[in-house]
Design an enzyme around this catalytic site. Structure first.
Site, mmCIF file in Angstrom:
data_model
loop_
_atom_site.group_PDB
_atom_site.id
_atom_site.type_symbol
_atom_site.label_atom_id
_atom_site.label_comp_id
_atom_site.label_asym_id
_atom_site.label_seq_id
_atom_site.Cartn_x
_atom_site.Cartn_y
_atom_site.Cartn_z
ATOM 1 N N ASP A 1 0.823 -1.210 0.000
ATOM 2 C CA ASP A 1 0.000 0.000 0.000
ATOM 3 C C ASP A 1 0.862 1.267 0.000
ATOM 4 O OD1 ASP A 1 -2.340 1.470 0.091
ATOM 5 O OD2 ASP A 1 -3.188 0.344 1.762
ATOM 6 N N ASP B 1 -10.816 1.879 -3.166
ATOM 7 C CA ASP B 1 -11.344 1.653 -1.820
ATOM 8 C C ASP B 1 -12.858 1.684 -1.832
ATOM 9 O OD1 ASP B 1 -9.071 1.188 -0.428
ATOM 10 O OD2 ASP B 1 -8.839 3.207 0.369
HETATM 11 C C1 GLA Z 1 -5.759 1.807 2.194
HETATM 12 C C2 GLA Z 1 -6.207 0.607 1.376
HETATM 13 C C3 GLA Z 1 -7.260 -0.153 2.142
HETATM 14 C C4 GLA Z 1 -6.693 -0.587 3.458
HETATM 15 C C5 GLA Z 1 -6.204 0.614 4.244
HETATM 16 C C6 GLA Z 1 -5.474 0.195 5.488
HETATM 17 O O1 GLA Z 1 -6.755 2.758 2.289
HETATM 18 O O2 GLA Z 1 -6.660 1.000 0.129
HETATM 19 O O3 GLA Z 1 -7.687 -1.264 1.395
HETATM 20 O O4 GLA Z 1 -5.649 -1.489 3.237
HETATM 21 O O5 GLA Z 1 -5.321 1.397 3.467
HETATM 22 O O6 GLA Z 1 -5.001 1.262 6.206
#
Ligand code: GLA
EC number: 3.2.1.22
Length: 729
Positions: free
Chosen positions: A478, A548
Site C-alpha cells: 500500500d 477503496d
Molecule cells: C488503504 C487501502 C485499504 C486498506 C487501508 C489500510 O486505504 O486501500 O484497502 O488497506 O489502506 O489502512
C-alpha cells in the site's frame, strides 16, 4: 523486414502488416513525423514537404527559405529555433542557455527489444516478437547524444517509444523536460479521452473535442494518482466501442507525469506523454546517461474496444511478470472492512473459518498487525508483529490458516513512516523533507526517502525478514499519501529537483529485488485503492486494488473506466458489507458478487455473520466463479453498455477460440413499465451455435450479436444477470 530504411528517400517505415509508423529525415537532419495508423504500402514524401513556413515562421535553411521548423511535424521537437509549439524536451547547458540543435547522426535497426535500465517496460520473450529502431541525434556544441527508441510488436498493434540522453561532452548539462514520446498528427478534428477521478472514485471516463491551444492532464503528487491515469487517447469524432480510429498512449511510470495535446493554427495536433516537467530537473554529467520511462502507443481502427483489447494483451502478457502472470488468482477474504484496526487472533480466525467453509482460498491480514498500530496514528516503519493482537505471531496465524488449506496474505505499507514510530525516532532524516520547513503529514504519516540507497537497502532487508517470518503467499503493498516537501537530505542543492524521480527508481529497485527474492508471492499494489494503478506497478505486481470504493454501483463506473486500458486480471474486486462503507448504499448480495466476479474476486466483510441464505448464495457464486474465471482473466473483453450513459451496464469476456463467453448485465435503477430489451453481444463466431446458461435453445452467434439476447423485464433496483455462453457442435 518490419522496419525498412529507404536510404534514397530517407524514410523509416515501421510496420507489422496492420499498422504503419513512418518517419522521414527531412534535409537529412530532422526526424519528421509522416504517418501513424492503419498500414500503408508506400510513404508519400511529398506530403511532408508540403509543410512550408508561413508568415512569421523563422527559416533555418538559406537554400530553402520556405522551410521552417515552425510548421514541420516532428518526432521529438525542440524549442528555440523556430518551432513555437510545446517542445518534447529542454536542456540547459553550462552557459545557461536552453538553445539546442540536435540533428541526425546515425541509426540502428535490429530484431528484438532491449530492457530499460532501472525502469519497468514492455518486454519480449523472443527476439522474433518485435523490431527496434534507434535514431541517434547529436548536438555537437554540447556533445550530447539523444537516442529515440522505437519498437514495433509483430503480433500486437503496439509501438513503444522512449528516449535516452547520453552525455559525451565535457561540461554538465541540466535536463528540464524530456517527454517519452511526441507525435505531430496532420489533423485536429479529434476528440480526446482520459481517465480522471479522486480517492474512491477513480478512472471515470471524460471525452471532449479538442480546442486550439494546449490541453493537458498531469500528476505532481509523487504517484501516478487517483486524479489522472497516465494515459490519454485521440479518437476520430465518430469513434465508439466498435468503430473508429483511436490512438492511445500510456506511460509505464508510477510517478509524476504529464500528457499534453496542443492544437496549432494549422490543424496540427501534437500529442506527448512523459515525466511531468513541472518541478523536475536532472543534472547530466559527462559520461552519464538519462533514460526516460517508456510510452506504450496503441493504434486501433476498431474503436475503443479494439484499443482496450490490445492494451489488455500487452499488459497481461508483456508487462506483467512472475509466476502469477498466466494464472487465475486465488479467491481471497480481507479483514479490513470487517474489523479495521480492531481485531485479535480469535476474530480473524472466525473470518477465516467462515470463508474457508464457503470456498475462499486466501486469507489476507490487512493494516494493524504491527507495532502499536490500533489506529492510523502510529507505527508505520515498525514492521514487528503486535503480540497483543497476535500472541502467536504471524507464523501462528498463518499456520492455523494453512492447516485449513488456505493461503495466508499480508498488508504492508513500506514506503511510509509514522512520526510516532521507532524508525522515525532512529532516523528522522530518512523521510522526504526540506531543512527548516514543516514536514506536512497526511493520514498522520510521512514518506520515506527512497532516493537514498540506505533507505532502500533497509526496506529490502526488513521486508525480507517479514516475508520469511511466516508462510506468506500474497502481499498487498500500500501507499496511503501523496508527497509534499519533496527534498532529500542526501542530495546536493543542484540535485534536489531529481528527488521525486530518484524516489521512483529506488522504489522500482526495491520491487525488483523483492520480487526476485520472493518469486512465488502474489503481489497486489494499492494506493488508497487505485491511486497508483499504472503499467509501471503492474510490471512488478500483477494486480492492483482497484478502489477503496467497494459499492457495487460505484464499482461499475470504476471497473468500466479502468478496463479502457487494464485487463480484468489486474483488478482486485471485493464483495463488501451493506450499507456500503463509502456511500451508504444497500445493494443485493447477488449484484455485489456479480460486480466482483467480473475481476479478481475477493470478499471484505464479516463473512461469519452472514445469514445462512446469504452464505448459500456466496458459496454458489464462488462455484460459478470457478467456471468463468479463466474467461474473466484471459478472455477478450467487450464492453456492451456503459454506466456513464445510463442505468444499464454490460460487458462480456470471450475465450480466445470464441467457444465460451460470460456476459454480465447490471441495472442500477429500475424503470417503470420498461421497454423490451435485447442485449447485443460481441466477439462470438457468427456461424457457430451457442447455448445460453445451458438452456435447450441454441442460437447462432450472429443472432446473439445482431438480434441480441432477450433480457427479462427488470422490476427491481440493483439487479444483475450473468450468462454463460457455450458453443455446441
Ligand atoms: C488503504 C487501502 C485499504 C486498506 C487501508 C489500510 O486505504 O486501500 O484497502 O488497506 O489502506 O489502512
Amino acid at each position: 523486414m518490419p522496419i525498412e530504411w529507404n536510404e534514397k528517400e530517407k524514410v523509416f517505415h515501421l510496420s507489422n502488416g496492420r499498422v504503419s509508423y513512418i518517419i522521414q529525415l527531412v534535409l537529412g537532419k530532422y526526424p519528421a513525423h509522416l504517418y501513424w495508423g492503419r498500414q500503408v504500402k508506400t510513404r508519400q514524401s511529398s506530403s511532408i514537404l508540403a509543410f512550408k513556413g508561413r508568415a512569421f515562421s523563422p527559416t533555418t535553411e538559406p537554400k530553402d527559405p520556405k522551410f521552417s521548423l515552425d510548421t514541420l511535424p516532428q518526432e521529438y521537437p525542440a524549442y528555440g529555433n523556430g518551432d513555437f509549439r510545446s517542445p518534447a524536451y529542454q536542456l540547459r547547458s553550462a552557459d545557461g542557455s536552453t538553445i539546442t540543435e540536435f540533428v541526425y547522426n546515425s541509426h540502428e535497426i535490429f530484431q528484438g527489444k532491449r530492457p530499460l535500465k532501472g525502469l519497468p517496460a514492455a518486454y519480449i520473450e523472443d527476439d522474433s516478437e518485435a523490431d527496434t529502431l534507434i535514431i541517434t541525434l547529436v548536438d555537437s556544441l554540447l556533445g550530447v547524444g539523444m537516442n529515440l527508441h522505437y519498437t514495433i510488436y509483430r503480433d500486437l498493434d503496439v509501438i513503444t517509444r522512449s528516449v535516452s540522453f547520453e552525455h559525451l561532452g565535457s561540461r554538465e548539462v541540466e535536463l528540464h523536460k524530456c517527454m517519452s514520446m511526441s507525435v505531430d498528427f496532420h489533423q485536429a478534428d479529434w476528440d480526446w479521452l482520459h481517465l480522471h477521478g479522486t480517492w474512491s472514485r477513480e478512472r471515470h471516463i471524460e471525452r471532449s473535442s479538442l480546442h486550439h491551444g494546449i490541453q493537458t492532464i498531469s500528476s505532481a503528487r509523487g504517484a501516478s494518482s487517483h486524479q489522472h491515469n497516465p494515459f490519454i487517447a485521440l479518437l476520430s469524432r465518430n469513434t465508439d466501442e466498435e468503430y473508429g480510429d483511436v490512438y492511445g498512449v500510456s506511460l509505464v511510470y508510477s510517478g509524476n507525469f504529464q500528457a499534453a495535446i496542443e492544437v496549432d493554427s494549422f490543424q496540427t495536433t501534437r500529442l506527448s506523454i512523459g515525466i511531468n516537467p513541472f518541478d523536475f530537473t536532472w543534472l547530466l554529467k559527462p559520461g552519464e546517461t538519462f533514460q526516460t520511462p517508456e510510452a506504450i502507443m496503441v493504434y486501433s481502427s476498431d474503436g475503443l474496444g479494439g484499443m482496450s483489447r490490445t492494451y489488455h494483451k500487452l499488459l497481461r502478457t508483456r508487462v506483467c511478470r512472475g509466476v502469477y502472470r498466466d494464472k487465475t488468482r486465488p479467491i481471497l477474504i480481507n479483514n479490513w472492512e470487517a474489523t479495521y484496526f480492531d481485531f485479535n487472533e480469535k476474530k480473524l480466525k472466525k473470518i477465516a473459518d467462515a470463508g474457508n467453509e464457503l470456498g475462499i482460498e486466501l486469507f489476507v491480514l490487512d493494516d494493524g498487525w504491527f507495532g502499536r498500530r490500533d489506529n492510523d496514528k502510529s507505527s508505520l516503519g515498525d514492521w514487528v508483529v503486535n503480540r497483543k493482537k497476535l500472541p502467536n505471531g504471524l507464523a501462528g496465524l498463518a499456520d492455523y490458516i494453512g492447516k485449513k488449506r488456505m493461503q495466508f496474505g499480508l498488508w504492508v505499507e513500506p514506503e511510509m513512516v509514522s512520526p510516532d514510530s521507532e524508525l522515525y525516532r532512529r532516523h528522522p532524516d530518512w523521510c522526504l523533507h526540506v531543512p527548516g520547513r514543516r514536514r506536512t503529514p497526511s493520514r498522520n504519516q510521512l514518506v520515506l526517502d527512497l532516493s537514498r540507497k540506505e533507505v532502500c537497502d533497509y526496506l529490502i532487508d526488513t521486508l525480507s525478514k517479514v516475508f520469511k517470518s511466516a508462510p506468506i503467499s500474497y502481499v498487498k503493498w500500500d501507499m496511503n499519501r501523496n508527497m509534499t516537501e519533496i527534498g532529500s537530505a542526501a542530495l546536493p542543492p543542484e540535485r534536489q529537483r531529481e528527488t521525486v524521480h530518484r524516489y521512483m527508481l529506488g522504489l522500482y529497485w526495491i520491487l525488483e529485488k523483492l520480487t526476485e527474492r520472493f518469486p512465488t508471492i502474489l503481489y497486489e499494489s494499492c494506493s488508497g485503492g487505485g491511486g497508483r494503478f499504472d503499467p509501471g506497478m503492474l510490471y512488478y505486481m500483477p494486480q492492483t486494488w482497484t478502489s477503496d470504493d467497494t459499492d457495487a454501483v460505484e464499482r461499475l463506473k470504476i471497473q468500466y473506466g479502468t478496463s479502457l486500458i487494464y485487463p480484468a486480471i489486474t483488478m482486485g474486486a471485493h464483495v463488501s458489507d451493506v450499507p456500503n462503507h463509502q456511500v451508504g448504499r444497500t445493494t443485493p448480495l447477488l449484484m455485489r458478487c456479480h460486480v466482483a466476479m467480473a475481476a479478481n474476486l475477493g470478499f471484505e466483510l464479516n463473512i461469519d455473520k452472514l445469514s445462512e441464505d446469504d452464505k448459500t448464495l456466496v458459496a454458489a457464486q464462488i462455484q460459478q466463479y470457478h467456471q468463468i474465471k479463466d474467461l474473466v482473466c484471459f478472455g477478450d473483453q467487450f464492453r456492451l453498455l456503459s454506466p456513464f450513459a445510463g442505468m444499464d451496464t454490460a460487458w462480456m469476456y470471450v475465450s480466445p477460440k470464441q467457444e465460451r463467453a460470460v456476459v454480465f448485465y447490471y441495472k442500477t435503477l429500475a424503470t417503470p413499465n420498461p421497454p423490451f430489451f435485447r442485449l447485443k453481444l460481441r466477439g462470438l463466431k457468427r456461424e457457430a451455435m451457442y447455448k445460453v446458461n445451458n438452456d435447450d435453445k441454441v442460437f447462432f452467434g450472429d443472432e446473439l450479436m445482431q438480434i441480441g439476447l432477450t433480457l427479462p423485464l427488470i422490476k427491481k433496483d440493483y439487479s444483475s444477470h450473468l450468462y454463460q455462453i457455450e458453443k455446441v457442435n
